[in-house]
Scaffold this active site. Structure first.
Site: not given
Lengths: 514, 425, 119
Positions: A67, A85
């Site tokens: 990262e 969603h």
């Protein structure tokens, strides 16, 4: 024993290490001499990378996440709508639609296993003009085709019962009870911590610059040295196309699509209880108004295509647009209660689809690209899919000792007063409030710092505990949090940053330049 | 869980809480407890190390810590109990306070009267909708003040300040003295909210420019602030395109207003003023919740600490009377008369006054909404103007006052409204 | 004749003051609307003084720094010299309000004293 062309080096290192008495960390030792081989390197510790890492940690594989930032959840994953969603938006038959619905269905159980905040509050797509009803119906049909459960269209009367502050213009809405809200930091961090708990290694501040293909392996070149791996998972968010394009002639093209948001104080809790979207129409796409799992109200996003992949700056136009649009679906939005505005970048690929799979002509290089909304919702399913791809390629066996349960940071607010009193007796740090706005105790902050992949910066503490997330936006608690971070990490307060890198809070001592 | 009983509990050990506690004691109450969330008494005064405090109260110019020190001494002399590092989590409408600290854990206190003295906090960047990145190097002026004055750390080297409130001005001088370069102070309004004296002694003394009608329109730098763009604003406070000026700097300090901290008051059911964001109180400084009083910056943001002390002294006295006489502490057959602020006057404290219960004289404090020159501060009893005081200038940065007299009110037995307003000459 | 312009700090009015100087002597003050403006102008042009406040490191106490001030007004031109003299000053706890931290700071004849108790 070790056979290597670098034998001289090994001897030198061995003698150095042995002088210290013991050779403690074999893997870091081997790494220093460049002899380390990973099974999988995942690029990116956002929610896709962390979910993939967690799912891969079920298998007997040597996995490392690299990262470029100092912590997990520093890119797209930290600045979005925080929505689970339902799955009626994506085009039927697309991978996006499939993973969205799957991810949504996994969320409730996963949030219990990994202990992150999630609430199935239901979502509403509000139709403001009678003539747009056919579009609402189309959306309903797409949802049914995508496999969204319990979906239905409700009339104004029912809509007003669900949301008393709904716009007077609203005529009907698509109601998806499976829609939810989630803490994006909580989920991302939970995945990562659970992966680390199961043996996945994380390298922070490690920025990938390129790849070298060996016979059966990849050399991943980074600012921290080169690492060799059998498989690469490209979960690099807005940079995923760049890495993909380094290994493939079939180019991807990702546009950072900026979304500005305004976050309102928790005093607005209850203003809306469902996630409220506006039905996209010739009048525009509108912005959503939603509660967050912590009781704030979130308004956003805008959608502005930009060039700069680090361009998370809000603009006056963006904020003005939000404020002007936010009142369309609801009435009396207490926009003056805004406590912060922020912007996130969606990794929008030209084809608006998730690209997950081994890249053609680049054996062992697995894309996890184009992950934009509903990427957060899909993350559990994305992780599973990536892990299955790697498993099938490697025939890796499952680990018998995989632990699928992770305990989050204890939030004393969830305890009764008696339980809380007992906790303070046991550990007085839980009796010391550091963040007054969000009532976060020193105990929670210490836990956030000292747990696996612990917080190193103010933002790291904030994302894990909410200290500094409230109405004063860390004005009061930051000096105190700096003190705790410095003490727990054993460094000078001047070393503590807001978010890693050069983001220092304290730059010197008084009069040092006079 | 431990449960204690006190006559008066005071939430907050800053200037308001200290003065209220001392006053309650001197008005005959023995059982008093002050709860302070910080590790020492004195509140924000501890970081206000500049001088200029106490001219009204002590007739000399003190620094913030010295001013606090005087009241802490009085508190100690009166042997008033206090708990440090203690956070009040909740107050029930039965006046049971739930609080927490490291030593006592969670505990409850039953109080006969409660005095709210929690002070205020600074308006943060988020509430100002300043666009740009969100790097390190953006501090509220008060956070920087704490770092520099109490911890000895420099939060930055090259500084732009937004907002010309007093803390911003004071910090311009402090940062300069400690070796930083303050490049500009930008103020959104066409006038400064700070005291003239601070503009002269904190900015002019050091050649720091003050740009009125200017605001920050962009913040540059992903990790640490690298630059700030300011622009002039029009009469609607919107930036005027083409007036942008860029300053290279590593720090942005914000001094853009203070907000009373009333989260506990709200959850207790105290009725609030949308103007001051503080409780609505009667002339006893009592809120709509019986036996709950408020004073200091939690009630309304003050310009001078001396007025905080004065107000807190009154709150302490009234709370003491309440404890001694119960609900009948303020017997009155007369109705409370509302005081309405209008025409330039933004609010008044108190919001109502009782013509029987009030002292012989009562000072009503208020602020104006704009700068008015050669104007009159007027008070009407119904339609009749009773006060018409000429003022060469009034400004939003300074608190105004009018004094109402009991005997004058007595002449208006059926009075239904008192109006405070600014009248142009 | 030299003219100096000042803003009066006596009240929020902020009168723009004009001071006519005859060498070191003030010959007239104008622009003021009250006596305080006149007094302020005369002092400010002939002998401007300030109280300087700062903080210095304190060791072994409950806080890292103790606030200090010049016990009396010092000439305005000496402000930065005083700050330099305070550089690197460290004191040991306990410190009491009024304790002399630096005596005769920067040769002003004025002491730096503590303004806070630190135990």
């Amino acid at each position: 024993m070790i056979t290597s062309p670098k034998r001289d080096v090994i001897i030198v290192f061995l003698s150095q290490e042995m002088q210290g008495g013991i050779l403690l960390d074999i893997s870091s030792f081997l790494e220093r001499i460049g002899e380390h081989m990973y099974d999988v390197i995942i690029i990116g510790a956002g929610v896709s990378g962390a979910a993939s890492a967690r799912e891969l940690s079920r298998y007997k594989l040597n996995v490392c996440v690299v990262e470029k930032e100092e912590d997990v959840c520093c890119g797209t994953s930290k600045a979005n709508s925080a929505i689970a969603h339902a799955g009626f938006d994506a085009e039927s038959g697309s991978l996006m639609a499939k993973l969205n619905v799957e991810g949504n269905q996994m969320m409730a159980e996963l949030s219990k296993e990994l202990d992150f905040p999630f609430k199935q509050n239901g979502s509403l797509v509000v139709c403001l003009h009678e003539e747009e009803m056919p579009n609402l119906e189309k959306l309903y049909e797409r949802g049914i085709e995508n496999g969204v459960k319990d979906l239905r269209i409700i009339n104004r009367k029912e809509l007003v019962e669900l949301e008393p502050n709904i716009s007077d213009e609203a005529v009907a809405a698509l109601y998806a009870p499976t829609g939810g809200i989630v803490c994006p930091f909580g989920m991302n961090i939970a995945f990562a911590e659970n992966a680390a708990q199961n043996g996945v290694e994380f390298k922070f501040d490690t920025e990938v610059s390129g790849f070298e293909k060996k016979e059966d392996t990849w050399i991943v070149k980074t600012n921290q040295g080169d690492f060799e791996t059998r498989y690469v998972v490209n979960a690099a968010g807005v940079y995923a196309d760049q890495f993909h394009n380094m290994v493939s002639d079939k180019k991807l093209h990702i546009t950072p699509r900026r979304g500005d948001y305004c976050l309102l104080d928790r005093t607005t809790e209850g203003f809306v209880t469902h996630t409220i979207f506006q039905l996209p129409s010739k009048y525009g796409k509108g912005v959503l108004v939603t509660p967050t799992v912590h009781g704030n109200t979130l308004v956003g996003p805008t959608a502005i295509d930009i060039e700069n992949r680090e361009g998370t700056n809000t603009t006056q136009e963006g904020i003005d647009e939000l404020i002007s649009k936010a009142g369309t679906t609801v009435k009396g939005l207490p926009i003056r209660q805004v406590i912060t505005s922020f912007a996130g970048l969606r990794a929008h690929e030209d084809g608006h689809e998730f690209y997950i799979g081994e890249v053609e002509g680049a054996k062992g290089f697995i894309d996890c690209a184009g992950i934009e909304s509903p990427g957060l919702t899909s993350a559990p399913a994305i992780g599973k899919m990536v892990a299955e791809i790697v498993r099938d390629l490697t025939n890796a066996e499952e680990k018998p000792d995989f632990v699928g349960v992770r305990k989050g940071i204890l939030d004393p607010k969830t305890l009764s007063n008696e339980e809380r009193a007992a906790l303070i007796k046991e550990n007085p740090a839980y009796g010391n409030i550091i963040c007054r706005c969000e009532m976060v105790t020193e105990g929670e902050i210490i836990d956030a710092i000292n747990r696996p992949l612990g917080a190193k910066s103010l933002d790291g503490v904030k994302r894990r505990t909410r200290a500094g997330m409230g109405r004063c936006q860390a004005g009061f608690c930051s000096p105190r949090t700096i003190e705790i971070l410095a003490r727990e990490r054993g460094v000078d307060p001047s070393e503590i940053t807001k978010s890693g890198g050069n983001s220092k809070i304290i730059v010197g001592i008084n009069k040092d330049r006079i | 869980m431990l449960r204690q009983v006190y006559d008066i509990v005071i939430v907050g050990g800053g200037p308001a809480g200290l003065a209220a506690a001392v006053s309650a004691k001197r008005n005959g109450i023995e059982s008093i407890l002050v709860l302070e969330r910080d590790k020492e008494l004195g509140g924000i005064l501890n970081q206000c190390i500049h001088n200029g405090f106490g001219l009204h109260t002590f007739k000399e110019e003190l620094t913030g810590p010295e001013y606090a020190g005087r009241f802490i001494e009085q508190l100690e002399d009166e042997k008033i109990e206090y708990k440090l590092n203690t956070m009040v989590m909740d107050i029930s409408d039965e006046k049971v306070i739930t609080a927490m600290n490291r030593e006592d854990g969670m505990f409850e206190i039953e109080a006969k009267a409660v005095i709210l003295a929690m002070g205020c906090r600074e308006r943060a960047r988020g509430a100002l909708n300043i666009p740009g990145y969100r790097p390190a190097g953006i501090y509220s002026a008060g956070t920087a003040q704490r770092l520099v004055n109490m911890e000895g750390y420099m939060p930055g080297r090259e500084v732009v300040i937004l907002g010309s409130g007093d803390i911003g001005l004071i910090m311009a001088r402090r940062m300069t003295l400690e070796g930083a370069k303050v490049k500009v102070v930008a103020e959104l309004l066409p006038y400064s909210g700070g005291l003239k004296r601070n503009i002269v002694q904190c900015l002019d003394d050091f050649g720091i420019p003050l740009k009125l009608s200017h605001t920050v329109v962009d913040i540059d730098g992903k990790e640490r602030v690298e630059g700030i763009t300011i622009a002039e604003v029009d009469e609607n406070r919107k930036p005027i395109p083409g007036t942008e000026e860029h300053y290279t700097c590593d720090t942005l300090l914000l001094s853009c207003g203070l907000i009373p901290e009333n989260e506990i008051s709200r959850s207790l059911g105290v009725e609030m003023s949308p103007i001051t964001s503080g409780p609505l109180v009667n002339e006893c400084l009592e809120t709509n919740v019986e036996g709950v009083f408020a004073c200091g910056n939690v009630l309304h943001v003050h310009d001078l600490v001396d007025f905080v002390s004065e107000e807190a002294k009154a709150a302490g006295k009234h709370a003491a009377e309440y404890v001694k006489n119960g609900a009948k502490h303020q017997p009155s057959t007369a109705k409370d008369i509302p005081i309405v602020a209008t025409d330039g006057a933004r609010y008044t404290v108190p919001r109502t006054i009782n013509p029987e219960r009030m002292d012989e004289k009562h000072t009503v404090r208020f602020r104006v909404g704009d700068v008015y020159k050669n104007c009159y501060v007027s008070v009407y009893f119904g339609d009749k103007r009773v006060i018409h005081r000429k003022r060469p200038v009034v400004a939003p940065g300074e608190m105004e006052e009018v004094v109402l007299k009991k005997e004058e009110l007595a002449a208006f037995p059926d009075l239904s409204q008192i109006t405070v307003k600014i009248e142009e000459a | 004749m030299e003219t100096r312009e000042l803003i009066c700090i006596g009240c929020p009015m902020g009168c723009p003051l004009k001071v006519e100087m005859n060498g070191e002597e003030v010959s007239s003050v104008s622009g003021n609307t009250c006596k305080r403006g006149d007094d302020y102008a005369r002092k400010e042009v002939t002998n401007p003084t300030r109280i300087v406040t700062s903080s210095v490191i304190v060791e072994g106490g409950s806080l890292a720094a103790v606030s200090v001030k010049t016990k009396e007004d010092i000439p305005k031109g000496k402000i930065f010299e005083i700050m330099k003299a305070l550089k690197g000053v460290k004191v040991q706890a306990p410190v009491h309000i009024g304790d002399v931290i630096v005596s005769n700071v920067a040769d002003t004849g004025v002491d730096i004293i503590a303004t806070k108790n630190i135990f």
